[in-house]
Design a protein around this motif. Structure first.
Motif, PDB file in Angstrom:
ATOM      1  N   GLN A 106       0.860  -1.181   0.000  1.00 32.39           N
ATOM      2  CA  GLN A 106       0.000   0.000   0.000  1.00 32.39           C
ATOM      3  C   GLN A 106       0.897   1.232   0.000  1.00 32.39           C
ATOM      4  O   GLN A 106       1.813   1.327   0.825  1.00 32.39           O
ATOM      5  CB  GLN A 106      -0.884   0.034   1.245  1.00 32.39           C
ATOM      6  N   ILE A 107       0.611   2.159  -0.891  1.00 29.05           N
ATOM      7  CA  ILE A 107       1.394   3.383  -0.993  1.00 29.05           C
ATOM      8  C   ILE A 107       0.475   4.577  -0.783  1.00 29.05           C
ATOM      9  O   ILE A 107      -0.434   4.812  -1.576  1.00 29.05           O
ATOM     10  CB  ILE A 107       2.083   3.506  -2.368  1.00 29.05           C
ATOM     11  N   PHE A 115      -0.845  13.113 -11.382  1.00 34.18           N
ATOM     12  CA  PHE A 115      -0.627  12.231 -12.528  1.00 34.18           C
ATOM     13  C   PHE A 115       0.183  11.005 -12.130  1.00 34.18           C
ATOM     14  O   PHE A 115      -0.092   9.892 -12.577  1.00 34.18           O
ATOM     15  CB  PHE A 115       0.056  12.975 -13.680  1.00 34.18           C
ATOM     16  N   PHE A 116       1.172  11.197 -11.258  1.00 30.00           N
ATOM     17  CA  PHE A 116       1.969  10.067 -10.770  1.00 30.00           C
ATOM     18  C   PHE A 116       1.073   9.041 -10.077  1.00 30.00           C
ATOM     19  O   PHE A 116       1.163   7.844 -10.343  1.00 30.00           O
ATOM     20  CB  PHE A 116       3.064  10.545  -9.825  1.00 30.00           C
ATOM     21  N   VAL A 117       0.198   9.502  -9.208  1.00 27.88           N
ATOM     22  CA  VAL A 117      -0.722   8.611  -8.504  1.00 27.88           C
ATOM     23  C   VAL A 117      -1.626   7.898  -9.508  1.00 27.88           C
ATOM     24  O   VAL A 117      -1.833   6.682  -9.423  1.00 27.88           O
ATOM     25  CB  VAL A 117      -1.544   9.384  -7.446  1.00 27.88           C
ATOM     26  N   LEU A 118      -2.132   8.622 -10.482  1.00 24.56           N
ATOM     27  CA  LEU A 118      -3.017   8.051 -11.503  1.00 24.56           C
ATOM     28  C   LEU A 118      -2.328   6.948 -12.308  1.00 24.56           C
ATOM     29  O   LEU A 118      -2.862   5.852 -12.452  1.00 24.56           O
ATOM     30  CB  LEU A 118      -3.526   9.141 -12.441  1.00 24.56           C
ATOM     31  N   ALA A 162      -3.689   9.112  -2.863  1.00 27.36           N
ATOM     32  CA  ALA A 162      -3.187  10.414  -2.425  1.00 27.36           C
ATOM     33  C   ALA A 162      -3.974  10.918  -1.227  1.00 27.36           C
ATOM     34  O   ALA A 162      -5.190  10.700  -1.136  1.00 27.36           O
ATOM     35  CB  ALA A 162      -3.283  11.419  -3.568  1.00 27.36           C
ATOM     36  N   PHE A 163      -3.283  11.612  -0.331  1.00 24.68           N
ATOM     37  CA  PHE A 163      -3.894  12.161   0.882  1.00 24.68           C
ATOM     38  C   PHE A 163      -3.341  13.551   1.161  1.00 24.68           C
ATOM     39  O   PHE A 163      -2.206  13.858   0.804  1.00 24.68           O
ATOM     40  CB  PHE A 163      -3.588  11.265   2.096  1.00 24.68           C
ATOM     41  N   HIS A 164      -4.170  14.352   1.838  1.00 27.51           N
ATOM     42  CA  HIS A 164      -3.733  15.661   2.330  1.00 27.51           C
ATOM     43  C   HIS A 164      -3.538  15.618   3.833  1.00 27.51           C
ATOM     44  O   HIS A 164      -2.931  16.510   4.403  1.00 27.51           O
ATOM     45  CB  HIS A 164      -4.756  16.748   1.988  1.00 27.51           C
TER      46      HIS A 164
END
Length: 127
Positions: free
Chosen positions: A85-86, A99-102, A113-115
């Motif tokens: 899990q990343i 875009f990297f996450v996508l 992705a998280f804030h």
């Protein structure tokens, strides 16, 4: 510091299921393969299920073509386990990592992705 600093990243904390990694510059260039291999070996040795990558200190300036190749080819070639899990922790106003996450998600990696650190940690510890 738990693991020696590797120019671009440093393992800051180890939790039961994951490690928090501070990333100082974009990873996705050919020279980063050794760093990724070290992380993969670290995850195996520590029996980790994932990583929380803190990328709040920079914006991703790597081209979409390079990121696509990295996600679809380079990660596979270095043996990055798709079961890990990343969690990518970035600033709410920073869209440069989207875009990297996508492309990593589309390549079959378990990435989100998280804030919020707390939300990322909750996701990493849920099964």
């Amino acid at each position: 510091m738990i693991m020696r600093e590797m120019d671009a990243l440093e393992v800051k904390e180890i939790h039961e299921k994951y490690a928090m990694v501070k990333v100082f510059q974009p990873i996705g260039r050919h020279s980063d393969g050794d760093k990724l291999k070290m992380l993969i070996e670290f995850a195996k040795n520590q029996q980790l299920d994932g990583f929380l990558f803190d990328v709040r200190s920079f914006e991703c300036d790597i081209s979409k073509g390079v990121l696509y190749h990295f996600a679809h080819t380079d990660l596979y070639q270095v043996g990055f386990d798709r079961r890990l899990q990343i969690a990518m922790l970035h600033k709410p106003e920073d869209k440069s990592h989207d875009f990297f996450v996508l492309v990593c998600h589309n390549a079959g990696y378990n990435i989100k992705a998280f804030h919020s650190t707390e939300q990322a940690q909750l996701w990493l510890t849920k099964k």
